[in-house]
Design an enzyme around this catalytic site. Structure first.
Site, PDB file in Angstrom:
ATOM      1  N   TRP A 251      14.554   1.907  20.662  1.00 57.02           N
ATOM      2  CA  TRP A 251      14.426   0.820  21.197  1.00 57.02           C
ATOM      3  C   TRP A 251      14.420   0.615  22.507  1.00 57.02           C
ATOM      4  O   TRP A 251      14.169   0.455  23.784  1.00 57.02           O
ATOM      5  CB  TRP A 251      15.233  -0.495  19.987  1.00 57.02           C
TER       6      TRP A 251
ATOM      7  N   LYS B  22      15.589 -10.384  12.179  1.00 60.40           N
ATOM      8  CA  LYS B  22      16.582  -9.317  11.300  1.00 60.40           C
ATOM      9  C   LYS B  22      17.493 -10.923  10.924  1.00 60.40           C
ATOM     10  O   LYS B  22      18.526 -10.302   9.629  1.00 60.40           O
ATOM     11  CB  LYS B  22      17.567  -8.339  12.381  1.00 60.40           C
TER      12      LYS B  22
ATOM     13  N   ASP C  86      20.069  -6.624  24.113  1.00 64.21           N
ATOM     14  CA  ASP C  86      19.278  -6.055  22.948  1.00 64.21           C
ATOM     15  C   ASP C  86      19.976  -6.316  21.463  1.00 64.21           C
ATOM     16  O   ASP C  86      20.413  -5.741  21.393  1.00 64.21           O
ATOM     17  CB  ASP C  86      17.973  -5.109  23.024  1.00 64.21           C
TER      18      ASP C  86
HETATM   19  C1  LIG Z   1      13.756  -4.484  15.329  1.00 66.31           C
HETATM   20  C2  LIG Z   1      14.160  -4.360  16.742  1.00 66.31           C
HETATM   21  C3  LIG Z   1      12.955  -4.291  17.874  1.00 66.31           C
HETATM   22  C4  LIG Z   1      11.627  -4.913  17.927  1.00 66.31           C
HETATM   23  O1  LIG Z   1      11.720  -6.395  17.719  1.00 66.31           O
HETATM   24  P1  LIG Z   1      10.136  -7.268  17.487  1.00 66.31           P
HETATM   25  O2  LIG Z   1      10.608  -8.384  17.790  1.00 66.31           O
HETATM   26  O3  LIG Z   1       9.947  -6.526  17.097  1.00 66.31           O
HETATM   27  O4  LIG Z   1       9.565  -6.749  19.176  1.00 66.31           O
HETATM   28  C5  LIG Z   1      14.120  -4.196  19.235  1.00 66.31           C
HETATM   29  N1  LIG Z   1      14.883  -3.798  19.453  1.00 66.31           N
HETATM   30  C6  LIG Z   1      15.891  -4.021  18.086  1.00 66.31           C
HETATM   31  C7  LIG Z   1      17.775  -3.264  18.306  1.00 66.31           C
HETATM   32  C8  LIG Z   1      14.870  -3.917  17.239  1.00 66.31           C
HETATM   33  O5  LIG Z   1      16.596  -3.835  15.828  1.00 66.31           O
END
Ligand SMILES: *Cc1c(COP(=O)(O)O)cnc(C)c1O
Length: 356
Positions: free
Chosen positions: A99, A190, A166
């Protein structure tokens, strides 16, 4: 049989969220209509959005000068929105996995990107430390929890530079000092809501400093000015997010969650460390994620991987297959996962050891 949901994302939500959302799909706020078929401008839905925003602020103790918005596009769209809005000349990025790598790729469209450190040399199984951040960087971007590899930065870093994080997979898992961040963002799927909504916490003062033109939908100020109603918001996921936020508050908030998360993770890591059939992929305790716990069969037992998967599945464990880039197993122990589910998995590991 009761299922124990260890999926990494989309992932387990509180029963409270599922039940209340199911009800609102049939009859939303006593309107006699589904939450899927009412105007986002109706007073009932506006109240949902307002309460969701104010609960995020309350639960995370968001200081004055910050805004909370709900947008579409997932965390992946934030990979470009962050530099679009914040990157003047140079930004620093810590590369802790797939990511982060994707975030770096997008930032390069907007300016100079300094990768301050990377843990790629060991398939991202640790968090780099002791790196330097250029003093003139507009921000340092981190991925606080690396969902795929099971590493986590569990403190708010103090490196003399503004942070952008993030927090897709560890938001609301612990108290955070929001004042250290210019932006905190993540996909909701998540630890908060079904897929389709993205949360962003943004510092007002960090905006309006870049010279470039920003397309309307990608400009944080658009969504701040219109209170997340510039265009049609994903109403159902926002409704579900509100239920999770209420549940979190009823459970005692994020500090209480953190205690529970520490307990759950300790239970599983202790078993992994003491059971000779398994080993954790992340060695350093301080780097081990409380949300995604990755483990593999010990070297001499790799051929037994399928056997353990079968045993765990027979006990109701779902979603424990590791990501293809790590292999083995990954148990995601998000806020909504009860301790009982971890106990079932641990019992399966003990049973497996006694059988072999
Ligand atoms: C799942 C995830 C993403 C991607 O998220 P989307 O909403 O599918 O774009 C980005 N960063 C992390 C840390 C993730 O776990």
């Amino acid at each position: 049989m009761k299922k124990h949901n260890f999926y990494a994302g989309p992932s387990i939500l509180p029963e409270y969220t599922i039940k209340n959302t199911a009800e609102a799909v049939v009859n939303f706020a006593g309107t006699g209509l589904s939450v899927m078929e009412v105007s986002h401008r109706s007073k009932e839905f506006v109240a949902v959005m307002d309460e969701a925003i104010s609960l995020v602020k309350e639960l995370l103790d968001v200081p004055a000068g910050y805004e909370v918005i709900f947008v579409g596009g997932g965390a992946s769209t934030q990979f470009c929105m962050v530099p679009f809005n914040l990157l003047k000349t140079k930004a620093a990025y810590l590369n802790t996995g797939a990511w982060s790598t994707k975030a770096i790729k997008e930032a390069k469209f907007f300016g100079e990107v300094v990768e301050v450190a990377s843990s790629k040399d060991k398939n991202f199984n640790y968090i780099p430390k002791g790196f330097d951040v250029p003093a003139d960087a507009d921000y340092l971007h981190i991925t606080s929890n690396n969902t795929i590899y099971g590493t986590e930065i569990k403190t708010d870093l103090d490196l003399g530079v503004r942070l952008v994080a993030d927090m897709s997979s560890d938001i609301f898992s612990r108290p955070i000092d929001v004042s250290k961040y210019d932006v905190i963002y993540g996909g909701a799927q998540k630890n908060l809501a079904p897929a389709g909504v993205t949360f962003v916490i943004v510092k007002q003062d960090a905006l309006g400093k870049v010279d470039r033109a920003i397309p309307t939908m990608l400009d944080y100020r658009t969504h701040i000015d219109k209170e997340s109603m510039f265009n049609t918001p994903p109403a159902l996921p926002v409704f579900a997010a509100l239920q999770t936020l209420k549940w979190l508050k009823n459970m005692g908030g994020v500090a209480e969650m953190q205690k529970k998360n520490i307990e759950k993770a300790a239970l599983l890591y202790d078993e992994i460390d003491s059971n000779k059939f398994f080993k954790a992929t992340v060695e350093a305790e301080e780097d081990r994620s409380l949300m995604n716990i990755c483990f593999v069969m010990n070297d001499e037992y790799v051929e037994l991987e399928k056997d353990f998967m079968e045993l765990a599945t027979s006990k109701g464990c779902v979603g424990i297959k590791g990501h293809r880039s790590v292999g083995g197993f990954r148990a995601s122990t998000y806020n909504a996962l009860p301790k009982e589910s971890v106990e079932v998995l641990v019992a399966a590991m003990k049973e497996f050891a006694s059988k072999h």
